[in-house]
Scaffold this motif. Structure first.
Motif, mmCIF file in Angstrom:
data_model
loop_
_atom_site.group_PDB
_atom_site.id
_atom_site.type_symbol
_atom_site.label_atom_id
_atom_site.label_comp_id
_atom_site.label_asym_id
_atom_site.label_seq_id
_atom_site.Cartn_x
_atom_site.Cartn_y
_atom_site.Cartn_z
ATOM 1 N N ASN A 220 0.851 -1.174 0.000
ATOM 2 C CA ASN A 220 0.000 0.000 0.000
ATOM 3 C C ASN A 220 0.901 1.242 0.000
ATOM 4 O O ASN A 220 1.685 1.437 0.924
ATOM 5 N N PHE A 221 0.794 2.060 -1.045
ATOM 6 C CA PHE A 221 1.654 3.227 -1.184
ATOM 7 C C PHE A 221 0.885 4.529 -1.014
ATOM 8 O O PHE A 221 1.331 5.578 -1.470
ATOM 9 N N ASP A 222 -0.269 4.489 -0.389
ATOM 10 C CA ASP A 222 -1.079 5.699 -0.241
ATOM 11 C C ASP A 222 -0.354 6.705 0.643
ATOM 12 O O ASP A 222 0.059 6.413 1.766
ATOM 13 N N GLY A 223 -0.239 7.933 0.131
ATOM 14 C CA GLY A 223 0.353 9.019 0.914
ATOM 15 C C GLY A 223 1.863 8.985 0.995
ATOM 16 O O GLY A 223 2.447 9.776 1.735
ATOM 17 N N LEU A 224 2.529 8.065 0.311
ATOM 18 C CA LEU A 224 3.980 7.969 0.373
ATOM 19 C C LEU A 224 4.602 8.646 -0.838
ATOM 20 O O LEU A 224 3.999 8.756 -1.905
ATOM 21 N N SER A 225 5.859 9.094 -0.648
ATOM 22 C CA SER A 225 6.605 9.670 -1.752
ATOM 23 C C SER A 225 7.144 8.556 -2.638
ATOM 24 O O SER A 225 7.061 7.376 -2.313
ATOM 25 N N LYS A 226 7.720 8.960 -3.761
ATOM 26 C CA LYS A 226 8.252 7.977 -4.691
ATOM 27 C C LYS A 226 9.431 7.218 -4.081
ATOM 28 O O LYS A 226 9.572 6.005 -4.242
ATOM 29 N N ALA A 227 10.302 7.938 -3.342
ATOM 30 C CA ALA A 227 11.449 7.283 -2.700
ATOM 31 C C ALA A 227 10.979 6.290 -1.635
ATOM 32 O O ALA A 227 11.548 5.201 -1.486
ATOM 33 N N ALA A 228 9.930 6.643 -0.879
ATOM 34 C CA ALA A 228 9.411 5.727 0.138
ATOM 35 C C ALA A 228 8.830 4.475 -0.514
ATOM 36 O O ALA A 228 8.970 3.360 0.004
ATOM 37 N N ASP B 250 12.336 -3.508 0.603
ATOM 38 C CA ASP B 250 12.231 -4.273 1.847
ATOM 39 C C ASP B 250 11.378 -5.528 1.657
ATOM 40 O O ASP B 250 11.638 -6.569 2.278
ATOM 41 N N ALA B 251 10.339 -5.423 0.826
ATOM 42 C CA ALA B 251 9.481 -6.585 0.603
ATOM 43 C C ALA B 251 10.161 -7.623 -0.290
ATOM 44 O O ALA B 251 9.973 -8.825 -0.116
ATOM 45 N N GLU B 252 10.951 -7.149 -1.251
ATOM 46 C CA GLU B 252 11.639 -8.050 -2.161
ATOM 47 C C GLU B 252 13.108 -7.651 -2.208
ATOM 48 O O GLU B 252 13.527 -6.877 -3.075
ATOM 49 N N PRO B 253 13.933 -8.114 -1.277
ATOM 50 C CA PRO B 253 15.341 -7.683 -1.222
ATOM 51 C C PRO B 253 16.142 -8.056 -2.455
ATOM 52 O O PRO B 253 17.114 -7.391 -2.772
ATOM 53 N N THR B 254 15.763 -9.091 -3.148
ATOM 54 C CA THR B 254 16.539 -9.537 -4.315
ATOM 55 C C THR B 254 16.033 -8.932 -5.616
ATOM 56 O O THR B 254 16.544 -9.268 -6.687
ATOM 57 N N ALA B 255 15.062 -8.056 -5.540
ATOM 58 C CA ALA B 255 14.500 -7.478 -6.763
ATOM 59 C C ALA B 255 15.500 -6.499 -7.374
ATOM 60 O O ALA B 255 16.154 -5.739 -6.665
ATOM 61 N N SER B 256 15.605 -6.509 -8.695
ATOM 62 C CA SER B 256 16.476 -5.578 -9.402
ATOM 63 C C SER B 256 15.734 -4.276 -9.671
ATOM 64 O O SER B 256 14.526 -4.166 -9.436
ATOM 65 N N ALA B 257 16.503 -3.281 -10.158
ATOM 66 C CA ALA B 257 15.892 -1.971 -10.418
ATOM 67 C C ALA B 257 14.771 -2.053 -11.457
ATOM 68 O O ALA B 257 13.694 -1.493 -11.256
ATOM 69 N N PRO B 258 14.939 -2.761 -12.600
ATOM 70 C CA PRO B 258 13.815 -2.858 -13.547
ATOM 71 C C PRO B 258 12.603 -3.553 -12.944
ATOM 72 O O PRO B 258 11.458 -3.191 -13.242
ATOM 73 N N GLN B 259 12.826 -4.566 -12.092
ATOM 74 C CA GLN B 259 11.685 -5.236 -11.454
ATOM 75 C C GLN B 259 10.962 -4.298 -10.495
ATOM 76 O O GLN B 259 9.733 -4.316 -10.407
ATOM 77 N N ILE B 260 11.717 -3.483 -9.765
ATOM 78 C CA ILE B 260 11.076 -2.508 -8.868
ATOM 79 C C ILE B 260 10.294 -1.485 -9.671
ATOM 80 O O ILE B 260 9.185 -1.075 -9.290
ATOM 81 N N VAL B 261 10.851 -1.039 -10.813
ATOM 82 C CA VAL B 261 10.121 -0.100 -11.679
ATOM 83 C C VAL B 261 8.819 -0.716 -12.156
ATOM 84 O O VAL B 261 7.761 -0.066 -12.172
ATOM 85 N N GLU B 262 8.868 -2.007 -12.530
ATOM 86 C CA GLU B 262 7.647 -2.683 -12.990
ATOM 87 C C GLU B 262 6.636 -2.804 -11.853
ATOM 88 O O GLU B 262 5.426 -2.626 -12.068
ATOM 89 N N ARG B 263 7.123 -3.099 -10.639
ATOM 90 C CA ARG B 263 6.204 -3.230 -9.502
ATOM 91 C C ARG B 263 5.555 -1.881 -9.173
ATOM 92 O O ARG B 263 4.362 -1.810 -8.877
ATOM 93 N N LEU B 264 6.346 -0.796 -9.228
ATOM 94 C CA LEU B 264 5.779 0.536 -8.964
ATOM 95 C C LEU B 264 4.781 0.935 -10.038
ATOM 96 O O LEU B 264 3.748 1.545 -9.746
ATOM 97 N N HIS C 73 2.902 -1.041 -11.632
ATOM 98 C CA HIS C 73 1.684 -1.809 -11.370
ATOM 99 C C HIS C 73 0.786 -1.100 -10.367
ATOM 100 O O HIS C 73 -0.439 -1.249 -10.407
ATOM 101 N N HIS C 74 1.413 -0.321 -9.462
ATOM 102 C CA HIS C 74 0.643 0.433 -8.466
ATOM 103 C C HIS C 74 0.421 1.889 -8.878
ATOM 104 O O HIS C 74 0.045 2.713 -8.042
ATOM 105 N N GLY C 75 0.711 2.222 -10.133
ATOM 106 C CA GLY C 75 0.426 3.567 -10.619
ATOM 107 C C GLY C 75 1.486 4.598 -10.305
ATOM 108 O O GLY C 75 1.203 5.792 -10.337
ATOM 109 N N ILE C 76 2.714 4.162 -9.981
ATOM 110 C CA ILE C 76 3.805 5.098 -9.662
ATOM 111 C C ILE C 76 4.814 5.012 -10.795
ATOM 112 O O ILE C 76 5.328 3.949 -11.104
ATOM 113 N N GLU C 77 5.120 6.171 -11.422
ATOM 114 C CA GLU C 77 6.046 6.204 -12.543
ATOM 115 C C GLU C 77 7.447 6.502 -12.030
ATOM 116 O O GLU C 77 7.668 7.457 -11.305
#
Length: 307
Positions: free
Chosen positions: A247-255, A262-276, A278-282
């Protein structure tokens, strides 16, 4: 910037001296003829001098290989037209004076001077040197290269400006996230201690009241209350989860980047971009890598502290 060198010329030529003498004689004859033809006295010298200056300027332009609009034939053609006009004025002057010799010999002097000048310039030019057409071709290539270099510098300035904008945005978001975490830790420390209530004593029944008198007045055993749970101090801000989804409501992009890491420590930068996304964060991979780098530096500086 390297300039294109003009064709090398020989130091001197034997034809140079007669060309200069013929030019001086032609200028003198043309000036006198035009002044006498106009019949305006000394004021006619201006017209005669102007004609001589035009004729001499064309000779200099031809010697330097000047081109107009990339065409080398324009200057020689203009020189011949100027020479024909001057020669016609000289021939007219001879006819006005009713002298056939002046009408025939007058134009011969400027024609001869021009011919000798053409021979002298050709003799002074180095045969191994580049022609004027080749020099203009090289100059065109060099001008194109200068334009490309200037275009490259402008493009690099634009990329530097965009990179600086991204870095400032990352720094601002990260500072906001740090302030939020510090505030969360402060509120956690200021929260009242939560004490665990002691268990209730079992109620006395009637059977116990009918026991012997020696047990009726015996002191009741003391019940030790359970230890109070001490609140746990943590350095990390609580991650917000909704079930298994973040849940990213009210959080900044860095948060948001921090929570996904923290949820996926082994995730790479492109995977984190894809996950964000998915939640509407560019966010782009460069931004995510910058935030992760600053998170790692922050954790390295706080290792071993009370936080």
């Amino acid at each position: 910037m390297t300039t294109v060198q003009a064709p090398t010329k020989r130091p001197t030529s034997p034809l140079l001296y007669p060309a200069v003498l013929l030019s001086l004689a032609s200028l003198a004859w043309t000036t006198w003829s035009l002044v006498d033809l106009l019949g305006t006295g000394l004021i006619g010298v201006t017209v005669a001098a102007g004609a001589d200056i035009i004729w001499g300027s064309v000779i200099i332009a031809e010697a330097r290989g000047l081109q107009i609009g990339g065409r080398a034939w324009i200057v020689p053609t203009f020189g011949w037209i100027t020479l024909l006009i001057v020669a016609s004025f000289l021939a007219m002057h001879g006819m006005v004076r009713e002298s056939i010799a002046m009408a025939a010999a007058g134009p011969f002097l400027p024609f001869g001077a021009k011919a000798v000048w053409a021979l002298a310039l050709a003799d002074m030019r180095d045969p191994a040197a580049l022609t004027h057409t080749e020099l203009h071709t090289l100059a065109e290539l060099e001008r194109s290269m200068v334009f490309e270099e200037a275009q490259h510098r402008i493009e690099m300035r634009r990329r530097t400006m965009n990179a600086d904008l991204v870095m400032r945005e990352v720094s601002t978001d990260f500072d906001i996230e740090l302030m939020r975490q510090d505030r969360a830790r402060e509120l956690h420390r200021m929260r009242p201690l939560e004490l665990t209530a002691a268990p209730e004593l079992p109620a006395r029944n009637d059977a116990a009241s009918e026991t012997a008198d020696e047990h009726r007045d015996a002191p009741q055993p003391r019940v030790t209350p359970a230890p109070t749970a001490t609140p746990r101090r943590t350095t990390e801000a609580p991650q917000q989860h909704t079930g298994d989804a973040l849940n990213f409501d009210g959080l900044s992009k860095a948060a948001a980047v921090r929570i996904v890491r923290d949820a996926e420590p082994t995730a790479s930068a492109p995977q984190i971009v894809e996950r964000l996304a998915h939640h509407g964060i560019e966010a782009d991979a460069a931004y995510v890598r910058t935030v992760l780098s600053r998170i790692n530096r922050q954790r390295a500086t706080t290792d071993g502290g009370y936080l």
